[in-house]
Design a protein around this motif. Structure first.
Motif, PDB file in Angstrom:
ATOM      1  N   GLU A 285       0.821  -1.219   0.000  1.00 34.68           N
ATOM      2  CA  GLU A 285       0.000   0.000   0.000  1.00 34.68           C
ATOM      3  C   GLU A 285       0.853   1.266   0.000  1.00 34.68           C
ATOM      4  OE1 GLU A 285      -3.964  -0.050   1.964  1.00 34.68           O
ATOM      5  OE2 GLU A 285      -3.112  -1.728   3.105  1.00 34.68           O
ATOM      6  N   GLU A 286       2.069   1.147  -0.515  1.00 32.14           N
ATOM      7  CA  GLU A 286       2.981   2.283  -0.627  1.00 32.14           C
ATOM      8  C   GLU A 286       3.454   2.512  -2.064  1.00 32.14           C
ATOM      9  OE1 GLU A 286       5.240   2.328   3.673  1.00 32.14           O
ATOM     10  OE2 GLU A 286       6.134   1.139   2.051  1.00 32.14           O
ATOM     11  N   GLY A 287       3.027   1.643  -2.976  1.00 31.76           N
ATOM     12  CA  GLY A 287       3.454   1.801  -4.363  1.00 31.76           C
ATOM     13  C   GLY A 287       4.847   1.292  -4.645  1.00 31.76           C
ATOM     14  N   THR A 288       5.340   0.346  -3.840  1.00 31.69           N
ATOM     15  CA  THR A 288       6.694  -0.159  -4.061  1.00 31.69           C
ATOM     16  C   THR A 288       6.754  -1.617  -4.492  1.00 31.69           C
ATOM     17  OG1 THR A 288       6.920  -0.742  -1.723  1.00 31.69           O
ATOM     18  CG2 THR A 288       7.708   1.425  -2.383  1.00 31.69           C
ATOM     19  N   CYS A 289       5.757  -2.433  -4.160  1.00 30.41           N
ATOM     20  CA  CYS A 289       5.889  -3.879  -4.390  1.00 30.41           C
ATOM     21  C   CYS A 289       5.328  -4.336  -5.733  1.00 30.41           C
ATOM     22  CB  CYS A 289       5.225  -4.658  -3.259  1.00 30.41           C
ATOM     23  SG  CYS A 289       3.408  -4.624  -3.271  1.00 30.41           S
ATOM     24  N   GLY A 290       4.391  -3.600  -6.308  1.00 30.06           N
ATOM     25  CA  GLY A 290       3.819  -3.974  -7.600  1.00 30.06           C
ATOM     26  C   GLY A 290       2.722  -5.005  -7.534  1.00 30.06           C
ATOM     27  N   THR A 291       2.321  -5.444  -6.344  1.00 27.90           N
ATOM     28  CA  THR A 291       1.316  -6.492  -6.228  1.00 27.90           C
ATOM     29  C   THR A 291      -0.024  -6.075  -6.816  1.00 27.90           C
ATOM     30  OG1 THR A 291       2.391  -7.236  -4.198  1.00 27.90           O
ATOM     31  CG2 THR A 291       0.175  -8.071  -4.610  1.00 27.90           C
ATOM     32  N   CYS A 292      -0.411  -4.825  -6.624  1.00 22.44           N
ATOM     33  CA  CYS A 292      -1.747  -4.376  -7.042  1.00 22.44           C
ATOM     34  C   CYS A 292      -1.774  -3.813  -8.457  1.00 22.44           C
ATOM     35  CB  CYS A 292      -2.287  -3.340  -6.054  1.00 22.44           C
ATOM     36  SG  CYS A 292      -1.407  -1.762  -6.101  1.00 22.44           S
ATOM     37  N   GLU A 293      -0.748  -4.035  -9.249  1.00 27.64           N
ATOM     38  CA  GLU A 293      -0.719  -3.504 -10.614  1.00 27.64           C
ATOM     39  C   GLU A 293      -1.948  -3.984 -11.388  1.00 27.64           C
ATOM     40  OE1 GLU A 293       2.294  -3.073 -14.441  1.00 27.64           O
ATOM     41  OE2 GLU A 293       2.707  -4.566 -12.898  1.00 27.64           O
ATOM     42  N   THR A 294      -2.615  -3.055 -12.035  1.00 24.91           N
ATOM     43  CA  THR A 294      -3.888  -3.337 -12.701  1.00 24.91           C
ATOM     44  C   THR A 294      -3.895  -2.712 -14.094  1.00 24.91           C
ATOM     45  OG1 THR A 294      -5.031  -3.345 -10.564  1.00 24.91           O
ATOM     46  CG2 THR A 294      -6.400  -3.057 -12.525  1.00 24.91           C
ATOM     47  N   ASP A 295      -4.473  -3.421 -15.059  1.00 23.68           N
ATOM     48  CA  ASP A 295      -4.558  -2.911 -16.420  1.00 23.68           C
ATOM     49  C   ASP A 295      -5.552  -1.759 -16.512  1.00 23.68           C
ATOM     50  OD1 ASP A 295      -2.718  -4.718 -17.363  1.00 23.68           O
ATOM     51  OD2 ASP A 295      -4.191  -6.167 -18.058  1.00 23.68           O
ATOM     52  N   VAL A 296      -5.157  -0.722 -17.238  1.00 28.65           N
ATOM     53  CA  VAL A 296      -6.007   0.447 -17.461  1.00 28.65           C
ATOM     54  C   VAL A 296      -6.646   0.341 -18.842  1.00 28.65           C
ATOM     55  CG1 VAL A 296      -6.065   2.963 -17.678  1.00 28.65           C
ATOM     56  CG2 VAL A 296      -4.579   1.881 -15.970  1.00 28.65           C
ATOM     57  N   VAL A 297      -7.960   0.425 -18.888  1.00 31.66           N
ATOM     58  CA  VAL A 297      -8.695   0.360 -20.148  1.00 31.66           C
ATOM     59  C   VAL A 297      -8.857   1.753 -20.748  1.00 31.66           C
ATOM     60  CG1 VAL A 297     -10.867  -0.332 -21.246  1.00 31.66           C
ATOM     61  CG2 VAL A 297      -9.910  -1.699 -19.374  1.00 31.66           C
ATOM     62  N   GLU A 298      -9.138   2.724 -19.890  1.00 29.60           N
ATOM     63  CA  GLU A 298      -9.398   4.083 -20.363  1.00 29.60           C
ATOM     64  C   GLU A 298      -9.139   5.056 -19.218  1.00 29.60           C
ATOM     65  OE1 GLU A 298     -13.343   6.665 -21.587  1.00 29.60           O
ATOM     66  OE2 GLU A 298     -13.260   4.549 -22.184  1.00 29.60           O
ATOM     67  N   GLY A 299      -8.637   6.227 -19.547  1.00 28.44           N
ATOM     68  CA  GLY A 299      -8.390   7.255 -18.555  1.00 28.44           C
ATOM     69  C   GLY A 299      -6.919   7.584 -18.415  1.00 28.44           C
ATOM     70  N   GLU A 300      -6.637   8.784 -17.929  1.00 27.29           N
ATOM     71  CA  GLU A 300      -5.259   9.239 -17.744  1.00 27.29           C
ATOM     72  C   GLU A 300      -4.880   9.072 -16.286  1.00 27.29           C
ATOM     73  OE1 GLU A 300      -2.394  13.131 -18.623  1.00 27.29           O
ATOM     74  OE2 GLU A 300      -4.568  13.266 -18.878  1.00 27.29           O
ATOM     75  N   VAL A 301      -3.823   8.308 -16.047  1.00 27.85           N
ATOM     76  CA  VAL A 301      -3.433   7.956 -14.685  1.00 27.85           C
ATOM     77  C   VAL A 301      -2.521   9.023 -14.089  1.00 27.85           C
ATOM     78  CG1 VAL A 301      -2.300   6.238 -13.236  1.00 27.85           C
ATOM     79  CG2 VAL A 301      -3.603   5.512 -15.256  1.00 27.85           C
ATOM     80  N   ASP A 302      -2.750   9.336 -12.827  1.00 30.47           N
ATOM     81  CA  ASP A 302      -1.874  10.196 -12.044  1.00 30.47           C
ATOM     82  C   ASP A 302      -0.993   9.257 -11.210  1.00 30.47           C
ATOM     83  OD1 ASP A 302      -0.685  12.237 -10.686  1.00 30.47           O
ATOM     84  OD2 ASP A 302      -2.422  12.757  -9.462  1.00 30.47           O
ATOM     85  N   HIS A 303       0.169   8.917 -11.760  1.00 29.38           N
ATOM     86  CA  HIS A 303       1.029   7.897 -11.157  1.00 29.38           C
ATOM     87  C   HIS A 303       1.756   8.424  -9.924  1.00 29.38           C
ATOM     88  CE1 HIS A 303       0.613   4.926 -14.362  1.00 29.38           C
ATOM     89  NE2 HIS A 303       0.795   5.890 -15.246  1.00 29.38           N
ATOM     90  N   HIS A 304       1.767   7.618  -8.863  1.00 30.23           N
ATOM     91  CA  HIS A 304       2.513   7.955  -7.653  1.00 30.23           C
ATOM     92  C   HIS A 304       3.288   6.760  -7.114  1.00 30.23           C
ATOM     93  CE1 HIS A 304       0.703  11.884  -7.406  1.00 30.23           C
ATOM     94  NE2 HIS A 304      -0.495  11.348  -7.507  1.00 30.23           N
ATOM     95  N   ASP A 305       3.511   5.758  -7.942  1.00 36.10           N
ATOM     96  CA  ASP A 305       4.219   4.562  -7.485  1.00 36.10           C
ATOM     97  C   ASP A 305       5.726   4.747  -7.594  1.00 36.10           C
ATOM     98  OD1 ASP A 305       5.367   3.025 -10.093  1.00 36.10           O
ATOM     99  OD2 ASP A 305       3.532   4.117 -10.576  1.00 36.10           O
ATOM    100  N   SER A 306       6.454   3.783  -7.053  1.00 36.90           N
ATOM    101  CA  SER A 306       7.908   3.750  -7.161  1.00 36.90           C
ATOM    102  C   SER A 306       8.368   2.507  -7.915  1.00 36.90           C
ATOM    103  CB  SER A 306       8.536   3.772  -5.758  1.00 36.90           C
ATOM    104  OG  SER A 306       8.158   4.909  -5.040  1.00 36.90           O
ATOM    105  N   VAL A 307       7.513   1.998  -8.792  1.00 39.22           N
ATOM    106  CA  VAL A 307       7.781   0.742  -9.491  1.00 39.22           C
ATOM    107  C   VAL A 307       7.957   0.955 -10.992  1.00 39.22           C
ATOM    108  CG1 VAL A 307       6.880  -1.552 -10.039  1.00 39.22           C
ATOM    109  CG2 VAL A 307       6.503  -0.584  -7.766  1.00 39.22           C
TER     110      VAL A 307
END
Length: 335
Positions: A285-307
């Motif tokens: 839940e910190e954006g470092t492990c990549g476990t929750c990576e999810t495919d984006v179908v539509e929309g512009e992402v505001d990225h805050h991960d470290s992966v």
């Protein structure tokens, strides 16, 4: 990516060995002797610890060995308890729940490599050196640590590769000086990048490497972090302009679940999805492990991960839903 489709099983601690001061290596096998999933250098594994946290540890054994996985864990007194549980409770004959492996630090083909490791950051680098050697690539490893006794696998590396490995114990030589090795990139080779730099270790080391490689060709440097970055580009508290993020709601559409939800200000996509009863894997839940990576179908992402790399962010194909949000009014995910 299909959350829930990863390998998950209970494995046996077949061997435990002290490989450095406060570093224990565990060899994991299936209790029934079954083969384990294949992996490549740079991959890490989740340890799902009983009544405690889930933690990620890099695989540092031989990818060709399908019968076992090896990890090495540094006892971190200032950590959140995961490493202490490993050191104190996982002995030979113990069992532990595992999940994965997954890889956001994959070794890409190149004519030359410079590997940089600080402390326990040697773990993902160890199988990379073996792969580079097997491929006949030109490579070198810079490996720094507090003391020689604290540097896991140092003797193993020196014996196997000789002067391709430079060991720099801080108490003997001071901090690892990267400048002489990162003054300029090798020329680009006809078949791909001239050189790639792989760096894993504490945040100050990564920041020095990033600054030194700032003028290198895009994608030359790959890093793996133990903790989330804190600069405005990746800080979950701010967007890329430095403004407070999470200040506006947006619509979230989950295509496979057939749900349309609202992600409220200051609530993560992950928590919104979870509250709606949609199963999703997550860990740090910190954006470092990549476990929750999810495919984006539509929309512009505001990225805050470290992966993700800059290229992966720009593609907008996936996001870490524990910390990243949407720049616009609507986000559609493959969930």
């Amino acid at each position: 990516m299909n959350p829930g489709a990863e390998y998950e099983d209970t494995l046996l601690v077949a061997r435990r060995e002290e490989v450095a001061s406060d570093v224990v290596a565990l060899t994991l096998r299936h209790p029934a002797g079954r083969d384990l999933p294949a992996w490549e250098p740079g991959a890490h594994l989740d340890l799902v610890l009983d009544a405690g946290p889930t933690r990620q540890y890099s695989l540092c054994g031989d990818p060709a060995d399908r019968a076992s996985w090896r990890i090495a864990v540094l006892r971190a007194p200032a950590g959140r308890g995961g490493s202490a549980r490993v050191h104190d409770t996982l002995t030979e004959g113990s069992t532990v729940r595992v999940r994965g492996p997954r890889n956001h630090f994959a070794l890409r083909p190149a004519a030359r490599y410079l590997f940089i490791a600080g402390g326990i950051g040697i773990t993902p680098i160890l199988p990379m050196t073996a792969a580079a050697e097997a491929a006949g690539a030109d490579w070198r490893l810079l490996y720094g640590g507090r003391t020689r006794a604290s540097m896991a696998f140092a003797d193993e590396l020196a014996a196997a590769y000789g002067d391709k490995v430079r060991l720099v114990p801080q108490d003997e030589e001071g901090l690892l000086d990267l400048a002489p090795y990162l003054t300029a990139p090798y020329p680009t080779a006809p078949s791909g990048p001239g050189t790639l730099v792989y760096c894993c270790g504490p945040e100050p080391l990564l920041q020095v490497a990033e600054e030194a490689c700032r003028d290198w060709p895009e994608g030359s440097l790959r890093t793996e972090r133990f903790q989330p970055r804190t600069d405005p580009r990746t800080d979950p508290r701010t967007d890329d302009t430095g403004a407070e993020s999470g200040s506006r709601a947006f619509e979230l559409v989950l295509t496979r679940s057939g749900l349309t939800l609202t992600v409220e200000p200051e609530r993560s996509v992950l928590r919104t999805v979870e509250a709606a009863g949609v199963p999703v894997l997550y860990s740090c839940e910190e954006g470092t492990c990549g476990t929750c990576e999810t495919d984006v179908v539509e929309g512009e992402v505001d990225h805050h991960d470290s992966v993700l790399t800059d290229e992966e962010r720009a593609s907008g194909e996936t996001m870490m839903i524990c910390v990243s949000r949407c720049r616009g009014p609507r986000l559609v995910l493959d969930l």
